[in-house]
Design a protein around this motif. Structure first.
Motif, PDB file in Angstrom:
ATOM      1  N   ARG A   8     -19.656 100.656  56.385  1.00 30.33           N
ATOM      2  CA  ARG A   8     -20.553  99.574  56.836  1.00 30.33           C
ATOM      3  C   ARG A   8     -22.019  99.998  56.711  1.00 30.33           C
ATOM      4  O   ARG A   8     -22.866  99.204  56.326  1.00 30.33           O
ATOM      5  N   HIS A   9     -22.298 101.239  57.064  1.00 32.78           N
ATOM      6  CA  HIS A   9     -23.664 101.758  56.920  1.00 32.78           C
ATOM      7  C   HIS A   9     -24.095 101.694  55.453  1.00 32.78           C
ATOM      8  O   HIS A   9     -25.221 101.284  55.143  1.00 32.78           O
ATOM      9  N   ASP A  10     -23.214 102.104  54.547  1.00 38.51           N
ATOM     10  CA  ASP A  10     -23.516 102.008  53.115  1.00 38.51           C
ATOM     11  C   ASP A  10     -23.826 100.569  52.727  1.00 38.51           C
ATOM     12  O   ASP A  10     -24.742 100.314  51.941  1.00 38.51           O
ATOM     13  N   HIS A  11     -23.046  99.638  53.255  1.00 43.02           N
ATOM     14  CA  HIS A  11     -23.271  98.215  52.946  1.00 43.02           C
ATOM     15  C   HIS A  11     -24.670  97.780  53.376  1.00 43.02           C
ATOM     16  O   HIS A  11     -25.360  97.057  52.658  1.00 43.02           O
ATOM     17  N   ARG A  12     -25.089  98.217  54.568  1.00 44.33           N
ATOM     18  CA  ARG A  12     -26.428  97.839  55.059  1.00 44.33           C
ATOM     19  C   ARG A  12     -27.528  98.452  54.177  1.00 44.33           C
ATOM     20  O   ARG A  12     -28.541  97.814  53.911  1.00 44.33           O
ATOM     21  N   LEU A  37     -30.113 101.839  43.538  1.00 45.42           N
ATOM     22  CA  LEU A  37     -28.989 100.939  43.804  1.00 45.42           C
ATOM     23  C   LEU A  37     -27.781 101.312  42.952  1.00 45.42           C
ATOM     24  O   LEU A  37     -26.650 101.369  43.454  1.00 45.42           O
ATOM     25  N   VAL A  38     -28.002 101.585  41.681  1.00 44.84           N
ATOM     26  CA  VAL A  38     -26.908 102.005  40.792  1.00 44.84           C
ATOM     27  C   VAL A  38     -26.262 103.267  41.337  1.00 44.84           C
ATOM     28  O   VAL A  38     -25.034 103.378  41.414  1.00 44.84           O
ATOM     29  N   ARG A  39     -27.092 104.203  41.753  1.00 43.64           N
ATOM     30  CA  ARG A  39     -26.576 105.470  42.284  1.00 43.64           C
ATOM     31  C   ARG A  39     -25.763 105.249  43.562  1.00 43.64           C
ATOM     32  O   ARG A  39     -24.650 105.750  43.706  1.00 43.64           O
ATOM     33  N   GLU A  40     -26.332 104.509  44.505  1.00 42.97           N
ATOM     34  CA  GLU A  40     -25.661 104.315  45.796  1.00 42.97           C
ATOM     35  C   GLU A  40     -24.366 103.517  45.655  1.00 42.97           C
ATOM     36  O   GLU A  40     -23.354 103.856  46.269  1.00 42.97           O
ATOM     37  N   LEU A  41     -24.396 102.455  44.879  1.00 44.58           N
ATOM     38  CA  LEU A  41     -23.173 101.650  44.711  1.00 44.58           C
ATOM     39  C   LEU A  41     -22.112 102.411  43.918  1.00 44.58           C
ATOM     40  O   LEU A  41     -20.916 102.264  44.184  1.00 44.58           O
ATOM     41  N   SER A  42     -22.530 103.214  42.957  1.00 42.83           N
ATOM     42  CA  SER A  42     -21.560 104.002  42.183  1.00 42.83           C
ATOM     43  C   SER A  42     -20.865 105.027  43.075  1.00 42.83           C
ATOM     44  O   SER A  42     -19.634 105.189  43.012  1.00 42.83           O
ATOM     45  N   LYS A  43     -21.642 105.719  43.911  1.00 44.70           N
ATOM     46  CA  LYS A  43     -21.042 106.684  44.836  1.00 44.70           C
ATOM     47  C   LYS A  43     -20.109 105.973  45.820  1.00 44.70           C
ATOM     48  O   LYS A  43     -18.987 106.432  46.061  1.00 44.70           O
ATOM     49  N   HIS A  44     -20.580 104.864  46.360  1.00 42.46           N
ATOM     50  CA  HIS A  44     -19.801 104.106  47.335  1.00 42.46           C
ATOM     51  C   HIS A  44     -18.464 103.658  46.740  1.00 42.46           C
ATOM     52  O   HIS A  44     -17.403 103.847  47.348  1.00 42.46           O
ATOM     53  N   ALA A  45     -18.517 103.065  45.561  1.00 41.13           N
ATOM     54  CA  ALA A  45     -17.286 102.575  44.913  1.00 41.13           C
ATOM     55  C   ALA A  45     -16.322 103.725  44.630  1.00 41.13           C
ATOM     56  O   ALA A  45     -15.113 103.611  44.874  1.00 41.13           O
ATOM     57  N   ILE A 134     -15.538 110.976  53.635  1.00 39.14           N
ATOM     58  CA  ILE A 134     -16.354 110.062  52.831  1.00 39.14           C
ATOM     59  C   ILE A 134     -17.811 110.500  52.876  1.00 39.14           C
ATOM     60  O   ILE A 134     -18.477 110.563  51.839  1.00 39.14           O
ATOM     61  N   ASP A 135     -18.294 110.839  54.061  1.00 41.65           N
ATOM     62  CA  ASP A 135     -19.686 111.260  54.200  1.00 41.65           C
ATOM     63  C   ASP A 135     -19.960 112.529  53.394  1.00 41.65           C
ATOM     64  O   ASP A 135     -20.964 112.629  52.695  1.00 41.65           O
ATOM     65  N   GLN A 136     -19.064 113.486  53.475  1.00 40.64           N
ATOM     66  CA  GLN A 136     -19.227 114.730  52.713  1.00 40.64           C
ATOM     67  C   GLN A 136     -19.065 114.491  51.217  1.00 40.64           C
ATOM     68  O   GLN A 136     -19.713 115.143  50.400  1.00 40.64           O
ATOM     69  N   GLY A 137     -18.218 113.545  50.853  1.00 40.37           N
ATOM     70  CA  GLY A 137     -17.960 113.246  49.446  1.00 40.37           C
ATOM     71  C   GLY A 137     -19.159 112.682  48.713  1.00 40.37           C
ATOM     72  O   GLY A 137     -19.223 112.736  47.477  1.00 40.37           O
ATOM     73  N   LYS A 138     -20.121 112.159  49.457  1.00 42.72           N
ATOM     74  CA  LYS A 138     -21.315 111.584  48.819  1.00 42.72           C
ATOM     75  C   LYS A 138     -22.075 112.634  48.004  1.00 42.72           C
ATOM     76  O   LYS A 138     -22.768 112.282  47.055  1.00 42.72           O
ATOM     77  N   GLN A 139     -21.934 113.901  48.371  1.00 38.76           N
ATOM     78  CA  GLN A 139     -22.613 114.967  47.632  1.00 38.76           C
ATOM     79  C   GLN A 139     -21.923 115.288  46.314  1.00 38.76           C
ATOM     80  O   GLN A 139     -22.524 115.927  45.450  1.00 38.76           O
ATOM     81  N   ARG A 140     -20.672 114.828  46.145  1.00 30.59           N
ATOM     82  CA  ARG A 140     -19.894 115.174  44.954  1.00 30.59           C
ATOM     83  C   ARG A 140     -19.474 113.953  44.131  1.00 30.59           C
ATOM     84  O   ARG A 140     -18.860 114.106  43.080  1.00 30.59           O
ATOM     85  N   ALA A 141     -19.791 112.769  44.593  1.00 31.89           N
ATOM     86  CA  ALA A 141     -19.298 111.548  43.943  1.00 31.89           C
ATOM     87  C   ALA A 141     -20.080 111.228  42.673  1.00 31.89           C
ATOM     88  O   ALA A 141     -21.250 111.600  42.540  1.00 31.89           O
ATOM     89  N   PRO A 142     -19.451 110.531  41.730  1.00 29.41           N
ATOM     90  CA  PRO A 142     -20.173 110.066  40.537  1.00 29.41           C
ATOM     91  C   PRO A 142     -21.358 109.188  40.943  1.00 29.41           C
ATOM     92  O   PRO A 142     -21.288 108.442  41.914  1.00 29.41           O
ATOM     93  N   THR A 143     -22.443 109.293  40.181  1.00 30.25           N
ATOM     94  CA  THR A 143     -23.664 108.559  40.496  1.00 30.25           C
ATOM     95  C   THR A 143     -23.960 107.438  39.504  1.00 30.25           C
ATOM     96  O   THR A 143     -25.002 106.797  39.588  1.00 30.25           O
ATOM     97  N   ARG A 144     -23.057 107.232  38.567  1.00 28.96           N
ATOM     98  CA  ARG A 144     -23.199 106.165  37.578  1.00 28.96           C
ATOM     99  C   ARG A 144     -21.902 105.363  37.566  1.00 28.96           C
ATOM    100  O   ARG A 144     -20.844 105.869  37.917  1.00 28.96           O
ATOM    101  N   PRO A 145     -21.982 104.122  37.119  1.00 26.28           N
ATOM    102  CA  PRO A 145     -20.766 103.304  37.060  1.00 26.28           C
ATOM    103  C   PRO A 145     -19.870 103.721  35.893  1.00 26.28           C
ATOM    104  O   PRO A 145     -20.361 104.082  34.825  1.00 26.28           O
ATOM    105  N   HIS A 146     -18.573 103.661  36.135  1.00 30.99           N
ATOM    106  CA  HIS A 146     -17.578 103.969  35.105  1.00 30.99           C
ATOM    107  C   HIS A 146     -16.487 102.889  35.168  1.00 30.99           C
ATOM    108  O   HIS A 146     -15.380 103.146  35.659  1.00 30.99           O
ATOM    109  N   PRO A 147     -16.804 101.672  34.694  1.00 32.24           N
ATOM    110  CA  PRO A 147     -15.867 100.561  34.867  1.00 32.24           C
ATOM    111  C   PRO A 147     -14.544 100.714  34.119  1.00 32.24           C
ATOM    112  O   PRO A 147     -13.563 100.073  34.471  1.00 32.24           O
TER     113      PRO A 147
END
Length: 179
Positions: A8-12, A37-45, A134-147
């Motif tokens: 939810r925090h990510d959504h805000r 935005l691309v970075r944050e949404l890519s990590k979130h997804a 999930i919070d810790q994973g933000k440091q390791r998640a992809p930062t670009r979209p890979h549809p």
């Protein structure tokens, strides 16, 4: 914070980035917001796909999570198109409007359907532990979209770390902001 709170925090944060885009006064400012935005949404997804949706699929009835997961592909495709735009690109505004609409639908579905069901049926401690992951994973998640990358384990579990390394290298080479 449990997993639902983290997401939810990510959504805000993303909703604020859409407002920042509208308030930006120059093409360069708008482009900067798009890159974040691309970075944050890519990590979130990616984190939803790797951690949250598999957890939800174990807790909830079969097939409930698939519809939510399916909503990621069109969002990632829009993110890819936005990522390819340059500052001042005429297509950027229209892509941002389409993305804002798609994200709003997805957030509403997650927050009004999936998350309440998960809160009602999942163990509170497990949700808290998932939130930490999930919070810790933000440091390791992809930062670009890979549809076109896999969106379910086990293939996703193998592809995501490789994509993340590649993305972060590209980010550094292109001088993209770190978040």
């Amino acid at each position: 914070m449990d997993a639902n709170d983290v997401l939810r925090h990510d959504h805000r944060v993303v909703e604020q980035l859409f407002r920042d885009y509208q308030a930006a006064e120059s093409d360069a400012q708008r482009r900067g917001v798009v890159e974040i935005l691309v970075r944050e949404l890519s990590k979130h997804a990616a984190l939803e796909e790797v951690l949250f949706y598999p957890f939800a699929a174990q807790v909830l009835a079969d097939g409930q999570v698939d519809r939510h997961l399916a909503g990621h592909r069109p969002i990632k495709e829009l993110l890819l198109e936005l990522d390819r735009c340059r500052a001042g690109d005429k297509a950027q505004d229209e892509l941002m409007q389409r993305l804002a609409s798609a994200v709003a639908r997805h957030v509403q579905d997650d927050e009004n359907e999936l998350m309440p069901q998960l809160c009602a049926q999942a163990d509170e401690q497990a949700l808290r532990e998932l939130g930490q992951e999930i919070d810790q994973g933000k440091q390791r998640a992809p930062t670009r979209p890979h549809p076109h990358a896999p969106d379910k384990p086990p293939a996703l579990t193998l592809a995501a770390p490789v994509a993340a390394i590649y993305d972060r290298l590209r980010d550094r080479m292109q001088g993209r902001p770190r978040t």
